[in-house]
Design a protein around this motif. Sequence first.
Motif, PDB file in Angstrom:
ATOM      1  N   ILE A   1       0.875  -1.173   0.000  1.00  0.00           N
ATOM      2  CA  ILE A   1       0.000   0.000   0.000  1.00  0.00           C
ATOM      3  C   ILE A   1       0.908   1.216   0.000  1.00  0.00           C
ATOM      4  O   ILE A   1       1.510   1.567   1.017  1.00  0.00           O
ATOM      5  N   ASP A   2       1.045   1.831  -1.148  1.00  0.00           N
ATOM      6  CA  ASP A   2       1.962   2.964  -1.305  1.00  0.00           C
ATOM      7  C   ASP A   2       1.288   4.248  -0.837  1.00  0.00           C
ATOM      8  O   ASP A   2       0.591   4.918  -1.609  1.00  0.00           O
ATOM      9  N   LEU A   3       1.542   4.582   0.407  1.00  0.00           N
ATOM     10  CA  LEU A   3       0.941   5.785   0.984  1.00  0.00           C
ATOM     11  C   LEU A   3       1.903   6.385   2.006  1.00  0.00           C
ATOM     12  O   LEU A   3       2.048   5.866   3.115  1.00  0.00           O
TER      13      LEU A   3
ATOM     14  N   SER B   1       9.474  -5.620   2.894  1.00  0.00           N
ATOM     15  CA  SER B   1       9.029  -4.265   3.200  1.00  0.00           C
ATOM     16  C   SER B   1       9.195  -3.335   2.013  1.00  0.00           C
ATOM     17  O   SER B   1       8.482  -2.349   1.896  1.00  0.00           O
ATOM     18  N   GLY B   2      10.153  -3.632   1.134  1.00  0.00           N
ATOM     19  CA  GLY B   2      10.321  -2.813  -0.063  1.00  0.00           C
ATOM     20  C   GLY B   2      10.752  -1.389   0.199  1.00  0.00           C
ATOM     21  O   GLY B   2      10.547  -0.523  -0.630  1.00  0.00           O
ATOM     22  N   VAL B   3      11.364  -1.117   1.383  1.00  0.00           N
ATOM     23  CA  VAL B   3      11.785   0.251   1.687  1.00  0.00           C
ATOM     24  C   VAL B   3      12.800   0.722   0.655  1.00  0.00           C
ATOM     25  O   VAL B   3      12.762   1.842   0.180  1.00  0.00           O
ATOM     26  N   ASP B   4      13.731  -0.152   0.290  1.00  0.00           N
ATOM     27  CA  ASP B   4      14.696   0.158  -0.768  1.00  0.00           C
ATOM     28  C   ASP B   4      14.596  -0.923  -1.812  1.00  0.00           C
ATOM     29  O   ASP B   4      15.164  -2.001  -1.653  1.00  0.00           O
ATOM     30  N   ASP B   5      13.850  -0.656  -2.862  1.00  0.00           N
ATOM     31  CA  ASP B   5      13.658  -1.652  -3.902  1.00  0.00           C
ATOM     32  C   ASP B   5      14.982  -1.947  -4.591  1.00  0.00           C
ATOM     33  O   ASP B   5      15.786  -1.049  -4.794  1.00  0.00           O
ATOM     34  N   PRO B   6      15.209  -3.226  -5.013  1.00  0.00           N
ATOM     35  CA  PRO B   6      16.442  -3.565  -5.724  1.00  0.00           C
ATOM     36  C   PRO B   6      16.581  -2.721  -6.984  1.00  0.00           C
ATOM     37  O   PRO B   6      15.634  -2.535  -7.713  1.00  0.00           O
ATOM     38  N   GLY B   7      17.848  -2.251  -7.340  1.00  0.00           N
ATOM     39  CA  GLY B   7      18.084  -1.468  -8.551  1.00  0.00           C
ATOM     40  C   GLY B   7      18.006   0.024  -8.358  1.00  0.00           C
ATOM     41  O   GLY B   7      18.052   0.757  -9.331  1.00  0.00           O
ATOM     42  N   MET B   8      17.909   0.557  -7.024  1.00  0.00           N
ATOM     43  CA  MET B   8      17.839   1.986  -6.802  1.00  0.00           C
ATOM     44  C   MET B   8      19.099   2.536  -6.153  1.00  0.00           C
ATOM     45  O   MET B   8      19.670   3.500  -6.622  1.00  0.00           O
TER      46      MET B   8
ATOM     47  N   ILE C   1       2.853   0.594   3.532  1.00  0.00           N
ATOM     48  CA  ILE C   1       2.667  -0.635   4.300  1.00  0.00           C
ATOM     49  C   ILE C   1       2.911  -1.788   3.336  1.00  0.00           C
ATOM     50  O   ILE C   1       2.309  -1.843   2.255  1.00  0.00           O
ATOM     51  N   ALA C   2       3.789  -2.701   3.694  1.00  0.00           N
ATOM     52  CA  ALA C   2       4.079  -3.866   2.867  1.00  0.00           C
ATOM     53  C   ALA C   2       3.526  -5.107   3.547  1.00  0.00           C
ATOM     54  O   ALA C   2       3.669  -5.283   4.761  1.00  0.00           O
ATOM     55  N   LEU C   3       2.924  -5.977   2.751  1.00  0.00           N
ATOM     56  CA  LEU C   3       2.295  -7.197   3.262  1.00  0.00           C
ATOM     57  C   LEU C   3       2.811  -8.406   2.495  1.00  0.00           C
ATOM     58  O   LEU C   3       3.012  -8.352   1.277  1.00  0.00           O
ATOM     59  N   LYS C   4       3.009  -9.480   3.226  1.00  0.00           N
ATOM     60  CA  LYS C   4       3.347 -10.764   2.629  1.00  0.00           C
ATOM     61  C   LYS C   4       2.251 -11.739   3.050  1.00  0.00           C
ATOM     62  O   LYS C   4       2.109 -12.056   4.227  1.00  0.00           O
ATOM     63  N   LEU C   5       1.465 -12.195   2.074  1.00  0.00           N
ATOM     64  CA  LEU C   5       0.287 -13.007   2.340  1.00  0.00           C
ATOM     65  C   LEU C   5       0.479 -14.424   1.811  1.00  0.00           C
ATOM     66  O   LEU C   5       1.048 -14.617   0.730  1.00  0.00           O
ATOM     67  N   ARG C   6      -0.013 -15.401   2.555  1.00  0.00           N
ATOM     68  CA  ARG C   6       0.090 -16.799   2.132  1.00  0.00           C
ATOM     69  C   ARG C   6      -1.187 -17.230   1.420  1.00  0.00           C
ATOM     70  O   ARG C   6      -2.288 -17.088   1.967  1.00  0.00           O
TER      71      ARG C   6
END
Length: 234
Positions: free
Chosen positions: A27-29, A138-145, A88-93
């Motif tokens: 959720i990008d907010l 969490s994706g705070v720092d996405d790979p490649g940035m 907010i980052a979520l990992k769902l099963r």
Amino acid sequence: MTSHPQLTWAQRSSATTPDKNILYVTIDLPDIIESTLQLDIEEDHISFKARAGNAARGLAEKDYAFKLDFYAPIVPEETQKSLSSRHIALKLRKKDAQEDFWPRLTKEKLKVPWLKTDFSKWVDEDEQDGAADPDDFSGVDDPGMGGMPGMGGMPGMGGMPGMGGMPGMGGMPGMGGMGDFNFEEMMAKINAGGAGGGEDGGDEDGDDDDDGVPPLEEVPATTSTKIEGTEEAH
């Protein structure tokens, strides 16, 4: 007035390994006011409500909310969450272990303008076995940035072969006088019998008619002194 936050998602699938049968939903907010956050994750849906904004940064507070029905059931108890100042980052099963990807995140096939693919985490279905699972969901720092090859100090700018006086130019065949040109070496070759004789146009035996500047013959130095009609050579 309530607005929709932007959502991104990706997935993995496995018929035998539950840990690889998951969804990544972000959720990008930015600047969520945590005291207003209401996040409800059920087997068949997710709902969100919060206020976001930052007066110190000149961002007016606004209300955001959404509800999304999942394409298929998940296991709410296995949910992992991460809240940062940006999202907010979520990992769902996924509940049903299966080899095939979900065709979409939503139950209904609808065009949702605030839901997009997270390409920083996405892999194709037939390539996921060799892809690393993004542990930092969490994706705070996405790979490649950050310090990835391709940004500051990367090959291709500072030390890229072929730029200015960098590696790849000096002494490169076909570049003539560019690079580390050695004038003394060239003159030594000329005095030794031509510039590049045998490689640049001379015959195989090196007997080229134009073999450079011929050496000067040595002539003995003499002095002549005349004494009373007689010459003496010294």
